[in-house]
Design a protein around this motif. Structure first.
Motif, PDB file in Angstrom:
ATOM      1  N   CYS A  41       0.815  -1.222   0.000  1.00 47.34           N
ATOM      2  CA  CYS A  41       0.000   0.000   0.000  1.00 47.34           C
ATOM      3  C   CYS A  41       0.846   1.268   0.000  1.00 47.34           C
ATOM      4  O   CYS A  41       0.317   2.370  -0.094  1.00 47.34           O
ATOM      5  N   ASN A  42       2.165   1.128   0.168  1.00 46.60           N
ATOM      6  CA  ASN A  42       3.118   2.240   0.116  1.00 46.60           C
ATOM      7  C   ASN A  42       2.960   3.234   1.275  1.00 46.60           C
ATOM      8  O   ASN A  42       3.454   4.348   1.202  1.00 46.60           O
ATOM      9  N   ARG A  43       2.259   2.841   2.332  1.00 47.85           N
ATOM     10  CA  ARG A  43       2.116   3.703   3.509  1.00 47.85           C
ATOM     11  C   ARG A  43       3.309   3.540   4.434  1.00 47.85           C
ATOM     12  O   ARG A  43       3.911   2.480   4.505  1.00 47.85           O
ATOM     13  N   MET A  44       3.611   4.609   5.159  1.00 47.00           N
ATOM     14  CA  MET A  44       4.635   4.531   6.199  1.00 47.00           C
ATOM     15  C   MET A  44       3.967   4.005   7.466  1.00 47.00           C
ATOM     16  O   MET A  44       2.856   4.423   7.805  1.00 47.00           O
ATOM     17  N   GLY A  45       4.634   3.094   8.136  1.00 53.12           N
ATOM     18  CA  GLY A  45       4.113   2.544   9.380  1.00 53.12           C
ATOM     19  C   GLY A  45       5.218   2.462  10.402  1.00 53.12           C
ATOM     20  O   GLY A  45       6.408   2.544  10.068  1.00 53.12           O
ATOM     21  N   GLU A  46       4.835   2.314  11.654  1.00 56.96           N
ATOM     22  CA  GLU A  46       5.819   2.166  12.721  1.00 56.96           C
ATOM     23  C   GLU A  46       5.249   1.276  13.801  1.00 56.96           C
ATOM     24  O   GLU A  46       4.031   1.242  14.021  1.00 56.96           O
ATOM     25  N   GLN A  47       6.138   0.538  14.454  1.00 53.73           N
ATOM     26  CA  GLN A  47       5.727  -0.342  15.542  1.00 53.73           C
ATOM     27  C   GLN A  47       6.806  -0.367  16.599  1.00 53.73           C
ATOM     28  O   GLN A  47       7.993  -0.242  16.299  1.00 53.73           O
ATOM     29  N   TYR A  48       6.373  -0.535  17.839  1.00 64.12           N
ATOM     30  CA  TYR A  48       7.272  -0.753  18.956  1.00 64.12           C
ATOM     31  C   TYR A  48       7.133  -2.217  19.355  1.00 64.12           C
ATOM     32  O   TYR A  48       6.032  -2.702  19.597  1.00 64.12           O
ATOM     33  N   VAL A  49       8.256  -2.924  19.420  1.00 67.28           N
ATOM     34  CA  VAL A  49       8.269  -4.335  19.772  1.00 67.28           C
ATOM     35  C   VAL A  49       9.108  -4.489  21.030  1.00 67.28           C
ATOM     36  O   VAL A  49      10.197  -3.901  21.130  1.00 67.28           O
ATOM     37  N   ARG A  50       8.614  -5.270  21.986  1.00 66.37           N
ATOM     38  CA  ARG A  50       9.406  -5.517  23.192  1.00 66.37           C
ATOM     39  C   ARG A  50      10.733  -6.163  22.788  1.00 66.37           C
ATOM     40  O   ARG A  50      10.764  -7.040  21.927  1.00 66.37           O
ATOM     41  N   GLN A  51      11.806  -5.738  23.409  1.00 65.25           N
ATOM     42  CA  GLN A  51      13.130  -6.210  23.008  1.00 65.25           C
ATOM     43  C   GLN A  51      13.262  -7.725  23.150  1.00 65.25           C
ATOM     44  O   GLN A  51      13.879  -8.371  22.314  1.00 65.25           O
ATOM     45  N   GLU A  52      12.665  -8.305  24.190  1.00 66.69           N
ATOM     46  CA  GLU A  52      12.779  -9.760  24.362  1.00 66.69           C
ATOM     47  C   GLU A  52      11.995 -10.526  23.302  1.00 66.69           C
ATOM     48  O   GLU A  52      12.256 -11.691  23.049  1.00 66.69           O
ATOM     49  N   ASP A  53      11.033  -9.879  22.647  1.00 63.55           N
ATOM     50  CA  ASP A  53      10.272 -10.511  21.572  1.00 63.55           C
ATOM     51  C   ASP A  53      10.885 -10.250  20.195  1.00 63.55           C
ATOM     52  O   ASP A  53      10.437 -10.817  19.202  1.00 63.55           O
ATOM     53  N   TRP A  54      11.878  -9.390  20.122  1.00 63.86           N
ATOM     54  CA  TRP A  54      12.448  -8.964  18.851  1.00 63.86           C
ATOM     55  C   TRP A  54      13.425  -9.993  18.310  1.00 63.86           C
ATOM     56  O   TRP A  54      14.343 -10.429  18.993  1.00 63.86           O
ATOM     57  N   MET A  55      13.221 -10.390  17.065  1.00 60.82           N
ATOM     58  CA  MET A  55      14.148 -11.269  16.360  1.00 60.82           C
ATOM     59  C   MET A  55      14.413 -10.644  14.996  1.00 60.82           C
ATOM     60  O   MET A  55      13.562 -10.713  14.111  1.00 60.82           O
ATOM     61  N   PRO A  56      15.565 -10.003  14.813  1.00 61.52           N
ATOM     62  CA  PRO A  56      15.848  -9.375  13.521  1.00 61.52           C
ATOM     63  C   PRO A  56      15.790 -10.364  12.357  1.00 61.52           C
ATOM     64  O   PRO A  56      15.466  -9.984  11.242  1.00 61.52           O
ATOM     65  N   ALA A  57      16.058 -11.635  12.621  1.00 62.52           N
ATOM     66  CA  ALA A  57      16.022 -12.639  11.554  1.00 62.52           C
ATOM     67  C   ALA A  57      14.608 -12.822  10.997  1.00 62.52           C
ATOM     68  O   ALA A  57      14.447 -13.306   9.883  1.00 62.52           O
TER      69      ALA A  57
END
Length: 109
Positions: A41-57
């Motif tokens: 949709c080409n929209r800009m979005g943002e999210q906050y993710v808890r660090q312990e739930d974050w997996m860059p992979a």
């Protein structure tokens, strides 16, 4: 970790990420801020993710699709879980030694 999704439902992958920052807090959970542009949709979005739930992979397309392909055969679409299925699982877990029963179950199937 939950997959990052745009409001339109499209998966966010590494090439869509515009900005990524870590917010480390002294007390309470720390967060990772991810800003992205949706490829659909080409929209800009943002999210906050808890660090312990974050997996860059999880942003890597090949890894995610390989995991989905590996797990898919184990969870075929059977519809919602019925009350009978819930009660049979509860009965199974209240047995004296459910691990032995579990071994027998998998060797029979």
């Amino acid at each position: 970790m939950k997959r990052l999704l745009c409001e339109c439902g499209e998966k966010v992958v590494r090439k869509d990420v515009v900005q990524q920052e870590y917010f480390v807090r002294q007390f309470g959970p720390s967060f990772v801020y991810v800003k992205y542009r949706c490829p659909r949709c080409n929209r800009m979005g943002e999210q906050y993710v808890r660090q312990e739930d974050w997996m860059p992979a999880a942003l890597e397309t090949a890894i995610v699709t390989a995991l989905e392909a590996a797990v898919e055969p184990y969870f075929p679409s059977h519809g919602p879980i019925t009350e009978d299925e819930q009660s049979s699982v509860r009965d199974f877990l209240t047995r004296s030694n459910p691990l032995d029963s579990l071994k027998l179950f998998f060797h029979e199937n």
